[in-house]
Design an enzyme around this catalytic site. Structure first.
Site, PDB file in Angstrom:
ATOM      1  N   HIS A   1       0.815  -1.218   0.000  1.00  0.00           N
ATOM      2  CA  HIS A   1       0.000   0.000   0.000  1.00  0.00           C
ATOM      3  C   HIS A   1       0.857   1.280   0.000  1.00  0.00           C
ATOM      4  O   HIS A   1       0.758   2.102  -0.904  1.00  0.00           O
ATOM      5  CB  HIS A   1      -0.886   0.043   1.260  1.00  0.00           C
ATOM      6  CG  HIS A   1      -1.866  -1.077   1.410  1.00  0.00           C
ATOM      7  ND1 HIS A   1      -3.015  -1.194   0.653  1.00  0.00           N
ATOM      8  CD2 HIS A   1      -1.878  -2.131   2.269  1.00  0.00           C
ATOM      9  CE1 HIS A   1      -3.697  -2.272   1.037  1.00  0.00           C
ATOM     10  NE2 HIS A   1      -3.038  -2.860   2.016  1.00  0.00           N
TER      11      HIS A   1
HETATM   12  O1  RIB Z   1      -5.158   0.448   4.564  1.00  0.00           O
HETATM   13  C1  RIB Z   1      -3.765   0.328   4.408  1.00  0.00           C
HETATM   14  C2  RIB Z   1      -3.044   1.323   5.255  1.00  0.00           C
HETATM   15  O2  RIB Z   1      -3.295   1.047   6.640  1.00  0.00           O
HETATM   16  C3  RIB Z   1      -1.523   1.245   5.105  1.00  0.00           C
HETATM   17  O3  RIB Z   1      -0.957   2.504   5.320  1.00  0.00           O
HETATM   18  C4  RIB Z   1      -1.111   0.311   6.210  1.00  0.00           C
HETATM   19  O4  RIB Z   1       0.222   0.520   6.662  1.00  0.00           O
HETATM   20  C5  RIB Z   1      -2.079   0.713   7.289  1.00  0.00           C
HETATM   21  O5  RIB Z   1      -1.532   1.853   7.943  1.00  0.00           O
END
Ligand code: RIB
Ligand code: CA
Length: 325
Positions: free
Chosen positions: A244
Site C-alpha cells: 500500500h
Molecule cells: O489500509 C492500508 C493502510 O493502513 C496502510 O498505510 C497500512 O500501513 C495501514 O496503515
C-alpha cells in the site's frame, strides 16, 4: 525539466508496508527526506516511533531527524489497530532483527514539520502513510506555513469497500476527522492513493525472494512480511503482501507515476458503521477542493521499479548490521 530532489517529510505508522515505503524513499534519489515522523496507527506510537528509528538505522540514515507524532486521533479513540497484520511489534514480529533504534528528535512531529517547512528553499512534499492526524494538526496550528507545502501525498481511502470492521479504509477509519480536514483543504494540493489501486499492488514469494537475495539488510526488510502474508492468505486465499504505502512514496518521488482522477471528497465522521467512509462528490459545483485520486497505474512496471530501488539497500556504505539491538 527535472528540478532536483524533492524536499520531503514522511509521516508513518510502521507497520510492514510502511517499512518498505520508508526504505523506498530513503533509497530514491528523487527524495530529499528532510524529516520522518511516527504516528499511532497499525500499532501504538510506543512501537511506531522506535520502529521508525530502526528502519533509519537499517538504511544507515541517522542523518534524517525522526520525531514522535500523535498518540491518538483528534476526537474519538482509535477503534481498531492491526497487530494481526503487522505484529504487536509493528514489524511482523521481526523488530529484533533490525539494528537498534537510533536517537529521536526532541521536537514533536508538528514542531519538526514546521521547522522543515520554515527552512525549506523549495516547496515540501508531505507523505502521509498512516492516520492523517499529524498532518491535520500541522495545518491547523501553522496556517502561515501552508504555502510552503508543495503537495500532500497520502495513502488512504477507498471508493469501494474498506479494510476494517467498518466501511472505512484503515488510515481514514483511524481518524476520520483528521482525514476530512486534510482532504478538504482548499490550499494544499492533495494526491490520495486508495485501496482501489493499492490492492492491485500485491507481491508474492518470488518478488520477496528476489529482495531477500539482494543482501542481509534487504533480507531483514523482506522478513517482516511473513506474518502479513500468512494473514493475507487466511483472509483472501493468496500468499501475498500488499505494498500500500510504497505506491504513495513512488508517486511522491516521481510525480505522475500513478494515473489520477480529480474528485471532491468528504469523509463520514459519524459514529455508525459508515464511519470513515470516503464519499466522492462528483458534482461540478461541489464545494471544496478536488483531490487527485490515484485509480490506475502500470502495476507491473511499478512493482518492478519498487523492487529495483529496494534492492539497493545493501549498497549503503556503513549501515548498522541487522540484528544488533
Ligand atoms: O489500509 C492500508 C493502510 O493502513 C496502510 O498505510 C497500512 O500501513 C495501514 O496503515
Ligand atoms: Ca501505514
Amino acid at each position: 525539466m527535472t528540478s532536483g530532489p524533492i524536499p520531503m517529510i514522511i509521516d508513518t505508522d510502521p507497520g510492514v508496508d510502511d517499512a518498505f515505503a520508508l526504505v523506498l524513499a530513503l533509497r530514491s534519489p528523487e527524495c530529499d527526506v528532510r524529516a520522518v515522523t511516527a504516528t499511532f496507527g497499525n500499532v501504538g506510537r510506543e512501537q511506531t516511533f522506535p520502529n521508525l528509528r530502526r528502519i533509519l538505522a537499517l538504511a544507515d540514515r541517522a542523518d534524517v531527524p525522526a520525531a514522535a507524532g500523535a498518540v491518538r486521533p483528534l476526537v474519538h479513540p482509535q477503534a481498531e489497530t492491526a497487530p494481526d497484520w503487522h505484529g504487536v511489534d509493528g514489524l511482523g514480529l521481526r523488530a529484533d532483527a533490525f539494528p537498534a533504534p537510533g536517537p529521536g528528535d526532541a521536537r514533536s512531529a508538528v514542531e519538526l514539520m514546521a521547522d522543515v517547512l520554515t527552512s525549506a528553499e523549495a516547496p515540501v512534499t508531505i507523505v502521509c502513510l498512516g492516520p492523517m492526524t499529524d498532518a491535520a494538526l500541522l495545518l491547523g496550528s501553522h496556517p502561515a506555513l501552508i504555502p510552503r507545502i508543495g503537495r500532500i501525498v497520502a495513502m488512504g481511502g477507498s471508493l469501494g469497500s474498506g479494510n476494517t470492521r467498518g466501511a472505512g479504509e484503515f488510515n481514514i477509519y483511524a481518524d476520520p476527522e483528521a482525514a476530512h480536514r486534510v482532504l478538504t483543504q482548499a490550499d494544499v494540493p492533495v494526491t490520495l492513493v486508495p485501496l482501489d489501486l493499492t490492492m492491485r499492488c500485491a507481491v508474492e514469494g518470488t518478488w520477496l525472494d528476489e529482495l531477500t537475495a539482494a543482501g542481509p539488510r534487504c533480507a531483514t526488510l523482506a522478513g517482516t512480511a511473513a506474518l502479513y502474508r500468512s494473514t493475507f492468505l487466511g483472509r483472501y486465499g493468496r500468499d501475498a503482501l500488499v505494498l500500500h504505502d510504497t505506491l504513495a512514496v513512488l508517486e511522491a518521488a516521481v510525480p505522475g507515476t500513478l494515473r489520477t482522477t480529480a474528485f471532491r471528497l468528504g469523509v463520514a465522521c459519524t459514529m455508525g458503521p459508515e464511519r470513515g467512509l470516503m464519499v466522492p462528490d462528483r458534482r461540478p459545483e461541489a464545494p471544496g477542493a478536488p483531490v487527485e485520486v490515484a485509480l490506475d497505474a502500470d502495476v507491473d512496471a511499478v512493482l518492478t521499479e519498487i523492487l529495483r530501488r529496494l534492492t539497493t539497500l545493501d549498497r549503503v556504505a556503513h549501515a548498522a548490521q541487522p540484528g544488533h539491538r
